[in-house]
Scaffold this motif. Structure first.
Motif, PDB file in Angstrom:
ATOM      1  N   TYR A  66       0.957  -1.188  -0.073  1.00 50.82           N
ATOM      2  CA  TYR A  66      -0.052  -0.097  -0.010  1.00 50.82           C
ATOM      3  C   TYR A  66       0.806   1.404   0.048  1.00 50.82           C
ATOM      4  CZ  TYR A  66      -3.347  -3.606   1.097  1.00 50.82           C
ATOM      5  OH  TYR A  66      -4.211  -4.708   1.230  1.00 50.82           O
ATOM      6  N   TYR A  67       1.972   1.179   0.723  1.00 54.19           N
ATOM      7  CA  TYR A  67       2.852   2.358   1.130  1.00 54.19           C
ATOM      8  C   TYR A  67       3.607   2.576  -0.256  1.00 54.19           C
ATOM      9  CZ  TYR A  67       6.971   4.743   2.977  1.00 54.19           C
ATOM     10  OH  TYR A  67       7.901   5.601   3.417  1.00 54.19           O
ATOM     11  N   ARG A  68       3.801   1.656  -0.915  1.00 59.39           N
ATOM     12  CA  ARG A  68       4.875   1.949  -1.868  1.00 59.39           C
ATOM     13  C   ARG A  68       3.932   2.197  -3.383  1.00 59.39           C
ATOM     14  NH1 ARG A  68      10.254   0.321  -0.911  1.00 59.39           N
ATOM     15  NH2 ARG A  68      10.748   0.770  -2.730  1.00 59.39           N
ATOM     16  N   ALA A  69       2.647   1.807  -3.169  1.00 59.57           N
ATOM     17  CA  ALA A  69       1.594   2.177  -4.337  1.00 59.57           C
ATOM     18  C   ALA A  69       1.411   3.743  -4.073  1.00 59.57           C
ATOM     19  CB  ALA A  69       0.642   1.274  -4.356  1.00 59.57           C
ATOM     20  N   GLY A  70       1.648   4.199  -3.052  1.00 59.31           N
ATOM     21  CA  GLY A  70       1.482   5.631  -3.029  1.00 59.31           C
ATOM     22  C   GLY A  70      -0.167   5.855  -1.933  1.00 59.31           C
ATOM     23  N   TRP A  71      -0.475   4.765  -1.417  1.00 59.35           N
ATOM     24  CA  TRP A  71      -1.663   5.241  -0.793  1.00 59.35           C
ATOM     25  C   TRP A  71      -1.438   5.877   0.767  1.00 59.35           C
ATOM     26  CZ3 TRP A  71      -6.113   0.942  -0.761  1.00 59.35           C
ATOM     27  CH2 TRP A  71      -6.057   0.014  -1.925  1.00 59.35           C
ATOM     28  N   PRO A  72      -2.392   6.704   1.084  1.00 62.00           N
ATOM     29  CA  PRO A  72      -1.811   7.695   2.130  1.00 62.00           C
ATOM     30  C   PRO A  72      -2.265   7.041   3.439  1.00 62.00           C
ATOM     31  CG  PRO A  72      -3.955   8.087   1.259  1.00 62.00           C
ATOM     32  CD  PRO A  72      -3.700   7.124   0.388  1.00 62.00           C
ATOM     33  N   CYS A  73      -1.315   6.201   3.788  1.00 56.64           N
ATOM     34  CA  CYS A  73      -1.708   5.657   5.115  1.00 56.64           C
ATOM     35  C   CYS A  73      -0.491   6.286   6.213  1.00 56.64           C
ATOM     36  CB  CYS A  73      -0.808   4.100   4.942  1.00 56.64           C
ATOM     37  SG  CYS A  73       0.953   3.982   4.464  1.00 56.64           S
ATOM     38  N   TYR A  74      -0.655   5.745   7.380  1.00 57.93           N
ATOM     39  CA  TYR A  74       0.107   6.340   8.470  1.00 57.93           C
ATOM     40  C   TYR A  74       1.582   6.576   8.196  1.00 57.93           C
ATOM     41  CZ  TYR A  74      -3.542   4.917  12.170  1.00 57.93           C
ATOM     42  OH  TYR A  74      -4.408   4.858  12.823  1.00 57.93           O
ATOM     43  N   ARG A  75       2.108   5.464   7.543  1.00 56.22           N
ATOM     44  CA  ARG A  75       3.718   5.696   7.305  1.00 56.22           C
ATOM     45  C   ARG A  75       3.850   6.767   6.338  1.00 56.22           C
ATOM     46  NH1 ARG A  75       8.389   3.315   8.536  1.00 56.22           N
ATOM     47  NH2 ARG A  75       7.466   1.442   9.599  1.00 56.22           N
ATOM     48  N   ALA A  76       2.963   6.993   5.389  1.00 60.45           N
ATOM     49  CA  ALA A  76       2.999   8.211   4.471  1.00 60.45           C
ATOM     50  C   ALA A  76       2.351   9.345   4.893  1.00 60.45           C
ATOM     51  CB  ALA A  76       2.123   7.744   3.307  1.00 60.45           C
ATOM     52  N   ILE A 108       8.789   5.016  17.523  1.00 60.15           N
ATOM     53  CA  ILE A 108       9.719   6.350  17.567  1.00 60.15           C
ATOM     54  C   ILE A 108       9.314   7.118  16.443  1.00 60.15           C
ATOM     55  CG2 ILE A 108      12.223   7.000  17.488  1.00 60.15           C
ATOM     56  CD1 ILE A 108      11.780   5.145  19.797  1.00 60.15           C
ATOM     57  N   ASP A 109       9.265   6.706  15.123  1.00 58.93           N
ATOM     58  CA  ASP A 109       8.933   7.655  14.306  1.00 58.93           C
ATOM     59  C   ASP A 109       8.268   6.748  12.892  1.00 58.93           C
ATOM     60  OD1 ASP A 109       8.571   9.174  12.102  1.00 58.93           O
ATOM     61  OD2 ASP A 109      10.554  10.291  12.398  1.00 58.93           O
ATOM     62  N   ILE A 110       6.978   6.919  12.835  1.00 63.55           N
ATOM     63  CA  ILE A 110       6.311   6.097  11.878  1.00 63.55           C
ATOM     64  C   ILE A 110       6.739   6.442  10.403  1.00 63.55           C
ATOM     65  CG2 ILE A 110       4.235   7.385  11.488  1.00 63.55           C
ATOM     66  CD1 ILE A 110       2.620   4.792  12.051  1.00 63.55           C
ATOM     67  N   THR A 111       7.495   7.542  10.020  1.00 63.46           N
ATOM     68  CA  THR A 111       7.805   7.713   8.650  1.00 63.46           C
ATOM     69  C   THR A 111       9.389   7.375   8.654  1.00 63.46           C
ATOM     70  OG1 THR A 111       8.751   9.974   9.385  1.00 63.46           O
ATOM     71  CG2 THR A 111       6.527   9.675   8.778  1.00 63.46           C
ATOM     72  N   ARG A 112       9.918   7.020   9.293  1.00 60.59           N
ATOM     73  CA  ARG A 112      11.418   6.534   9.021  1.00 60.59           C
ATOM     74  C   ARG A 112      11.670   5.084   9.580  1.00 60.59           C
ATOM     75  NH1 ARG A 112      15.288   9.655  12.357  1.00 60.59           N
ATOM     76  NH2 ARG A 112      13.437  10.240  13.779  1.00 60.59           N
ATOM     77  N   MET A 113      12.704   4.367   8.780  1.00 62.84           N
ATOM     78  CA  MET A 113      13.051   3.001   9.279  1.00 62.84           C
ATOM     79  C   MET A 113      14.451   3.058   9.877  1.00 62.84           C
ATOM     80  SD  MET A 113      10.976   1.056   7.807  1.00 62.84           S
ATOM     81  CE  MET A 113      11.473  -0.552   7.403  1.00 62.84           C
ATOM     82  N   THR A 114      15.209   4.079  10.034  1.00 62.38           N
ATOM     83  CA  THR A 114      16.337   4.289  10.590  1.00 62.38           C
ATOM     84  C   THR A 114      16.432   5.430  11.439  1.00 62.38           C
ATOM     85  OG1 THR A 114      17.582   5.412   9.043  1.00 62.38           O
ATOM     86  CG2 THR A 114      17.357   3.268   8.701  1.00 62.38           C
ATOM     87  N   ILE A 115      17.498   5.662  12.288  1.00 67.20           N
ATOM     88  CA  ILE A 115      17.841   6.812  12.914  1.00 67.20           C
ATOM     89  C   ILE A 115      18.215   8.168  12.158  1.00 67.20           C
ATOM     90  CG2 ILE A 115      18.154   5.764  15.320  1.00 67.20           C
ATOM     91  CD1 ILE A 115      21.112   6.514  14.701  1.00 67.20           C
TER      92      ILE A 115
END
Ligand SMILES: Cc1cc2nc3c(=O)[nH]c(=O)nc-3n(C[C@H](O)[C@H](O)[C@H](O)COP(=O)(O)OP(=O)(O)OC[C@H]3O[C@@H](n4cnc5c(N)ncnc54)[C@H](O)[C@@H]3O)c2cc1C
Ligand code: SF4
Length: 338
Positions: free
Chosen positions: A129-139, A205-212
């Motif tokens: 979903y995220y990679r298809a551009g759906w406006p989810c939490y992570r996006a 910690i941050d839903i939009t990032r995978m790393t610090i």
């Protein structure tokens, strides 16, 4: 005449030749800047017109980010070193074979020729979903499309999910955690070193990032200390297609034995949560025990405590239990056997 819209949004391309210049450019462009390493993840986002940076900073011309060298206490791998170079390096093979095994199982030879170790540990989530551009939490939205009764969540998390249930898809990450690697970052405040396990963050910690890494930060190298050189290693990855595929789950462990007694051990899994998980409770429980099927069994059960399946990923619980069981107990049997 038809208007062709199928082009990437325009951006400025920078090709610095030093880390200092790259970091300065990234700092200057902040959230509008994107780091380009091998491009296997980053270019996808551009071609799909989902990430639209105004500046792309290509690291491929920075010689100091490439190569594998010995240090006073182990080895240092530049972030722009390709996975193929990691796999073929004799020093890595002889002393830190866990990383060789993990890197060798990443995708296909072509992808390993182009993909870098720094990019592999910094890649974004692979949720459909995220990679298809759906406006989810992570996006930045306010819904998770995967965590619904009909959501496509076979690949998703069973542990530590918070709103977002996407997982970290890297194969090299758990191996680096098991080897107690240190990640070297260049930020606006200078150089900083963090433990491999602390490089990765979850949605708490941050839903939009995978790393610090914050906008403007660079990963410059990964140091592997000699602590676990030549230890007994175990890496196993389970994927849908064995030709090349992201892991559904993987496990990496490093172990030092005295006879059959486990003296010291580090173990990590990936594909279970938004970040690779070091299984400290398992390490503590098995230290001092004999390496056998019973200890493996106990470790497997402990590893999955608290796991919560989604609609279509319940299989991950017995799978993770069995991967950990074999990594600790050394039992050779199929991962999906109950
Ligand atoms: C078809 C396919 C199958 C794959 N299968 C697997 C698999 O089975 N297992 C697996 O582990 N991986 C897999 N991958 C991922 C692949 O291995 C790449 O390593 C990964 O996508 C990124 O590496 P890259 O060098 O291309 O980085 P890029 O795509 O250029 O960068 C990835 C991300 O990290 C950031 N970044 C990269 N380097 C740095 C740095 N030095 N400092 C700061 N930020 C940085 C970029 O901005 C970007 O956000 C697959 C990829 C594809 C396309
Ligand atoms: S799992 Fe995460 S990335 Fe996927 S739809 Fe839900 S919030 Fe978005």
């Amino acid at each position: 005449m038809a208007v062709i819209r199928d082009v990437m949004p325009a951006f400025q391309l920078f090709q610095p030749t030093s880390v200092a210049d790259a970091q300065r450019l990234l700092e200057q462009h902040g959230r509008e800047g994107l780091v380009l390493a091998g491009g296997l993840d980053s270019v996808d986002w551009l071609k799909d017109r989902i990430k639209k940076p105004s500046a792309v900073v290509d690291l491929s011309g920075i010689a100091e980010l490439k190569g594998i060298r010995t240090t006073n206490d182990g080895i240092e791998i530049g972030a722009m070193t390709t996975l193929t170079e990691v796999v073929n390096n004799p020093m890595v093979q002889q002393k830190y074979g866990l990383l060789t095994q993990a890197a060798e199982l990443v995708a296909s030879p072509q992808i390993r020729n182009q993909g870098t170790l720094g990019g592999n540990v910094s890649q974004d989530a692979r949720c459909w979903y995220y990679r298809a551009g759906w406006p989810c939490y992570r996006a930045g939205g306010n819904i998770c499309y995967a965590d619904t009764p009909v959501g496509r969540n076979r690949e998703h998390a069973i542990l530590q999910a918070e709103r977002c249930v996407a997982v970290n898809p890297s194969d090299s990450a758990p191996a680096l955690i098991a080897l107690d690697a240190k990640f070297v970052l260049r930020t606006s405040k200078g150089e900083r070193t963090v433990d491999a396990e602390d490089y990765f963050i979850g949605p708490d910690i941050d839903i939009t990032r995978m790393t610090i890494l914050q906008p403007g930060d660079l990963l410059t190298s990964i140091r592997i200390p000699s602590t676990w050189a030549g230890a007994q290693f175990y890496f196993e990855k389970v994927r849908v297609r064995n030709v090349w595929d992201f892991p559904l789950l993987n496990v990496a462990s490093a172990m030092l034995l005295s006879g059959d007694r486990i003296e010291r051990v580090r173990i990590a899994v990936n594909g279970a949560a938004a970040r690779p998980l070091r299984l400290k409770a398992v390490e503590d429980a098995v230290r001092g025990q004999s390496r056998n099927a019973a200890t493996g069994e106990m470790a497997g059960k402990l590893a999955v405590q608290g796991a919560v399946p989604l609609q279509f990923n319940g299989y991950k619980i017995p799978l993770m239990r069995n991967l950990v069981k074999r990594a600790i107990g050394g039992v050779q049997e199929a991962a999906w056997a109950s």
